[in-house]
Design an enzyme around this catalytic site. Structure first.
Site, PDB file in Angstrom:
ATOM      1  CG  MET A  92      23.205  59.222 -48.721  1.00  0.00           C
ATOM      2  SD  MET A  92      21.930  58.564 -47.831  1.00  0.00           S
ATOM      3  CE  MET A  92      23.266  57.600 -46.908  1.00  0.00           C
ATOM      4  NE  ARG A  93      28.592  65.171 -46.927  1.00  0.00           N
ATOM      5  CZ  ARG A  93      29.567  64.442 -46.337  1.00  0.00           C
ATOM      6  NH1 ARG A  93      29.864  63.410 -46.523  1.00  0.00           N
ATOM      7  NH2 ARG A  93      30.762  65.108 -45.725  1.00  0.00           N
ATOM      8  CG  HIS A 111      14.551  57.575 -41.475  1.00  0.00           C
ATOM      9  ND1 HIS A 111      16.109  57.476 -41.683  1.00  0.00           N
ATOM     10  CD2 HIS A 111      14.479  56.415 -40.642  1.00  0.00           C
ATOM     11  CE1 HIS A 111      16.657  56.313 -41.023  1.00  0.00           C
ATOM     12  NE2 HIS A 111      15.700  56.190 -40.156  1.00  0.00           N
ATOM     13  CD  GLU A 176      11.359  55.028 -48.369  1.00  0.00           C
ATOM     14  OE1 GLU A 176      12.248  56.118 -48.922  1.00  0.00           O
ATOM     15  OE2 GLU A 176      12.016  53.989 -48.063  1.00  0.00           O
TER      16      GLU A 176
END
Ligand code: GRF
Length: 216
Positions: A92-93, A111, A176
């Site tokens: 999450m960076r 994604h 995913e």
């Protein structure tokens, strides 16, 4: 043949990491996970790696004055583990162009939408609100723009009239967990070639429900 040595960057739950761990448990799978790095301590993904006997590192971004120094620490950890290829699995960076270029075409992300639709966060809420009939997931090479880059694998997931963001997320997540190991396998087998803004896949048949670009 030597397996591709992969580093996986995570920030949380790590269910996509688990899908990669499970795939790589097969000695015939052409990639192995050499290191898992989380920027957040104590997350479930670190336990998953630990259970699989995979080395882990916690590199908290808050311990660095800026993004470049945080990313330099990531690269140092990855390189010292012998990592040749990096998977972002719920990391999450936002990464700088410098990091992305340093790992160009050796850095992929998953994604939970059919890119280029719905980059960013809250994809499922936004897809439902927009009234689109299909959600899905995308595995793509990373470029400096967030959630952009040549697409390796996509899978479409129909949106039901009564879907909530949660029910849709759960269904997309199943896709995913198949798409990420598939994309990494195609790359590790040397079948994926970046041509301009797209990826060409040689000598592979997409499993039902998944789409790949032809060799072209
Ligand atoms: C997944 O939906 C992934 O597509 C997105 O973040 C989520 C991470 O989930 N980038 P998990 O940590 O792999 O369970």
């Amino acid at each position: 043949m030597a397996r591709l040595k992969v580093g996986v960057l995570i920030s949380g739950r790590g269910s996509n990491l688990q899908a990669l761990i499970d795939a790589a448990a097969d000695p015939a799978y052409p990639a192995e996970i050499a290191l898992v790095v989380s920027n957040v301590a104590g997350v479930q993904g670190l336990d998953r790696a630990g259970r699989a006997g995979i080395p882990t590192a916690v590199i908290g971004h808050k311990g660095f004055p800026d993004r470049p120094s945080f990313e330099a620490a990531l690269t140092t950890a990855l390189r010292s583990a012998g990592v040749a290829f990096v998977c972002l699995a719920g990391f999450m960076r936002v990464l700088t162009a410098t990091f992305v270029e340093a790992w160009r075409d050796r850095l992929i992300n998953i994604h939970p939408s059919l890119l280029p639709a719905f980059p960013g966060l809250h994809t499922h809420e936004r897809a439902i609100a927009a009234g689109v009939r299909f959600g899905g997931c995308t595995v793509h090479y990373v470029r400096a723009d967030v959630d952009a880059g040549p697409i390796i694998v996509q899978a479409a997931v129909p949106i039901a009239p009564n879907d909530t963001a949660e029910t849709l997320a759960a269904r997309v997540l199943e896709a995913e967990h198949r798409a990420f190991p598939l994309a990494l396998r195609l790359i590790a087998e040397g079948r994926a070639r970046v041509v301009g803004d797209s990826v060409r896949i040689a000598g592979a048949v997409a499993p039902a429900g998944f789409a790949l670009n032809p060799p072209g």
